[in-house]
Design an enzyme around this catalytic site. Structure first.
Site, PDB file in Angstrom:
ATOM      1  N   ASP A 129       0.835  -1.205   0.000  1.00  0.00           N
ATOM      2  CA  ASP A 129       0.000   0.000   0.000  1.00  0.00           C
ATOM      3  C   ASP A 129       0.867   1.251   0.000  1.00  0.00           C
ATOM      4  OD1 ASP A 129      -2.130  -1.610   0.466  1.00  0.00           O
ATOM      5  OD2 ASP A 129      -2.229  -1.183   2.610  1.00  0.00           O
ATOM      6  N   MET A 160      -9.205   7.389   9.308  1.00  0.00           N
ATOM      7  CA  MET A 160      -9.792   7.938   8.071  1.00  0.00           C
ATOM      8  C   MET A 160     -10.925   8.919   8.369  1.00  0.00           C
ATOM      9  SD  MET A 160      -9.810   4.417   5.830  1.00  0.00           S
ATOM     10  CE  MET A 160     -10.162   3.308   7.171  1.00  0.00           C
ATOM     11  N   LYS A 206      -3.713   4.137  -3.758  1.00  0.00           N
ATOM     12  CA  LYS A 206      -3.957   5.406  -4.437  1.00  0.00           C
ATOM     13  C   LYS A 206      -2.631   6.087  -4.736  1.00  0.00           C
ATOM     14  CE  LYS A 206      -8.433   6.481  -2.547  1.00  0.00           C
ATOM     15  NZ  LYS A 206      -8.795   6.391  -1.162  1.00  0.00           N
TER      16      LYS A 206
HETATM   17  N1  SAH Z   1      -4.431  -1.071   8.826  1.00  0.00           N
HETATM   18  C1  SAH Z   1      -4.056   0.259   9.235  1.00  0.00           C
HETATM   19  C2  SAH Z   1      -5.146   1.261   8.954  1.00  0.00           C
HETATM   20  C3  SAH Z   1      -5.410   1.456   7.483  1.00  0.00           C
HETATM   21  S1  SAH Z   1      -6.655   2.625   7.156  1.00  0.00           S
HETATM   22  C4  SAH Z   1      -3.670   0.242  10.714  1.00  0.00           C
HETATM   23  O1  SAH Z   1      -3.899  -0.754  11.398  1.00  0.00           O
HETATM   24  O2  SAH Z   1      -3.108   1.228  11.192  1.00  0.00           O
HETATM   25  C5  SAH Z   1      -5.729   4.078   6.851  1.00  0.00           C
HETATM   26  C6  SAH Z   1      -5.847   5.029   7.985  1.00  0.00           C
HETATM   27  O3  SAH Z   1      -5.009   4.611   9.051  1.00  0.00           O
HETATM   28  C7  SAH Z   1      -5.389   6.433   7.687  1.00  0.00           C
HETATM   29  O4  SAH Z   1      -6.389   7.170   7.019  1.00  0.00           O
HETATM   30  C8  SAH Z   1      -5.149   6.953   9.075  1.00  0.00           C
HETATM   31  O5  SAH Z   1      -6.353   7.248   9.735  1.00  0.00           O
HETATM   32  C9  SAH Z   1      -4.533   5.736   9.737  1.00  0.00           C
HETATM   33  N2  SAH Z   1      -3.070   5.723   9.683  1.00  0.00           N
HETATM   34  C10 SAH Z   1      -2.288   4.763   9.166  1.00  0.00           C
HETATM   35  N3  SAH Z   1      -0.981   5.068   9.312  1.00  0.00           N
HETATM   36  C11 SAH Z   1      -0.942   6.263   9.955  1.00  0.00           C
HETATM   37  C12 SAH Z   1       0.112   7.111  10.402  1.00  0.00           C
HETATM   38  N4  SAH Z   1       1.411   6.802  10.243  1.00  0.00           N
HETATM   39  N5  SAH Z   1      -0.235   8.263  11.029  1.00  0.00           N
HETATM   40  C13 SAH Z   1      -1.515   8.598  11.233  1.00  0.00           C
HETATM   41  N6  SAH Z   1      -2.549   7.838  10.807  1.00  0.00           N
HETATM   42  C14 SAH Z   1      -2.269   6.679  10.189  1.00  0.00           C
END
Ligand code: SAH
Length: 278
Positions: free
Chosen positions: A47, A184, A69
């Protein structure tokens, strides 16, 4: 980098797919199983949220496939990604599906796993540190603290249609969730905050918005529920961001460690007693 001795690190069998979490960004937050996977995979389907420094640990001859994306273009359909994994596995490759955070937390890992199972492709799952916990920790915010919360709610600010999730019972969340951690949520933050306040949540409740958590350019905005969206706009906050609503945010005044902000507040919750006596 060698993996520690004394453990039978699993061998990546050809024709398998490993669904692996890469953590929120800081390469040091990878699990050893993830490193083991990176060192063996023939092809890595990743991703946008997976840091390039992590991908650099792939085998030099491994193929990297981007599934996400890019430049505002729409992401490949989930079905296409899942079927790509099936197809690569059927070619006898060791397929590493590498996702930000934890693959089973708002990461569609469940859906991809189901497609693999449906097509008879064997899989392994490696959990990762999710942004909603690890990202907050890097902002000095504990997900739970005995003086604040005995529960925590994780939610997504988007549903499959891209709208603020209609399936959520916002009244129940406002009433029952001691701490709310949102993934998100930037797009609909305004609407979500108004909804929570309408359902009885304190407009002054502390909020932290952590962007690019655990990365060198991590940014933390501390605000209040009623003005969170406006403050985020003014500060130019961009995704990826984790939004935390709740009094655990106050503990940052004592526990913030990544930026070394001083002076520290030894009683951020205003309890008037030393922490040892609680
Ligand atoms: N599977 C991931 C989440 C994926 S959805 C997890 O467990 O963390 C994507 C969302 O995750 C982003 O829109 C944001 O809300 C959050 N996210 C993922 N990495 C991030 C980061 N380094 N800093 C802040 N938000 C993050």
């Amino acid at each position: 980098m060698t993996l520690p001795d004394g453990v039978d690190w699993p061998e990546f069998q050809p024709g398998w797919v490993w669904l692996v979490g890469a953590g929120p960004g800081d390469p040091g937050l990878l699990t050893l199983h993830a490193v083991n996977a990176l060192r063996q995979a023939d092809v890595i389907v990743h991703d946008a949220l997976v840091d390039p420094r992590i991908l650099a640990w792939a085998r030099p001859d491994a193929e990297l496939l981007f599934a996400g994306k890019r430049g505002g273009k729409p992401s490949p359909r989930q079905k296409d990604i899942s079927l790509t994994l099936v197809e690569l596995a059927r070619r006898g490759l060791r397929v590493l599906r590498l996702k930000g955070g934890d693959p089973f937390v708002f990461g569609r890992g469940g859906e991809e796993g189901q497609t693999l199972v449906q097509h008879g492709v064997p899989l392994r799952v490696v959990p990762g540190i999710t942004a909603g916990i690890g990202g907050l920790a890097y902002a000095g915010i504990p997900a739970t603290h005995r003086d604040v919360n005995q529960s925590i709610t994780f939610l997504t600010g988007h549903d499959q249609t891209g709208e603020a999730p209609g399936a959520l019972d916002w009244d129940a969340i406002a009433r029952g969730s001691q701490v709310i951690v949102m993934y998100m949520a930037m797009k609909h933050l305004d609407r979500i905050a108004r909804r929570l306040i309408a359902a009885g949540r304190d407009p002054d409740e502390p909020v932290a918005i952590v962007t690019r958590a655990t990365l060198p350019d991590q940014f933390v905005l501390e605000t209040r529920l009623a003005r969170a969206a406006e403050d985020a706009r003014a500060a130019g906050v961009e995704p990826p961001a984790i939004v935390c609503v709740g009094r655990v945010v106050l503990l940052r005044q004592a526990l913030e460690w990544a930026e070394g902000v001083a002076p520290r507040n030894l009683d951020p919750l205003g309890l008037g007693r030393p922490v040892e006596e609680r």
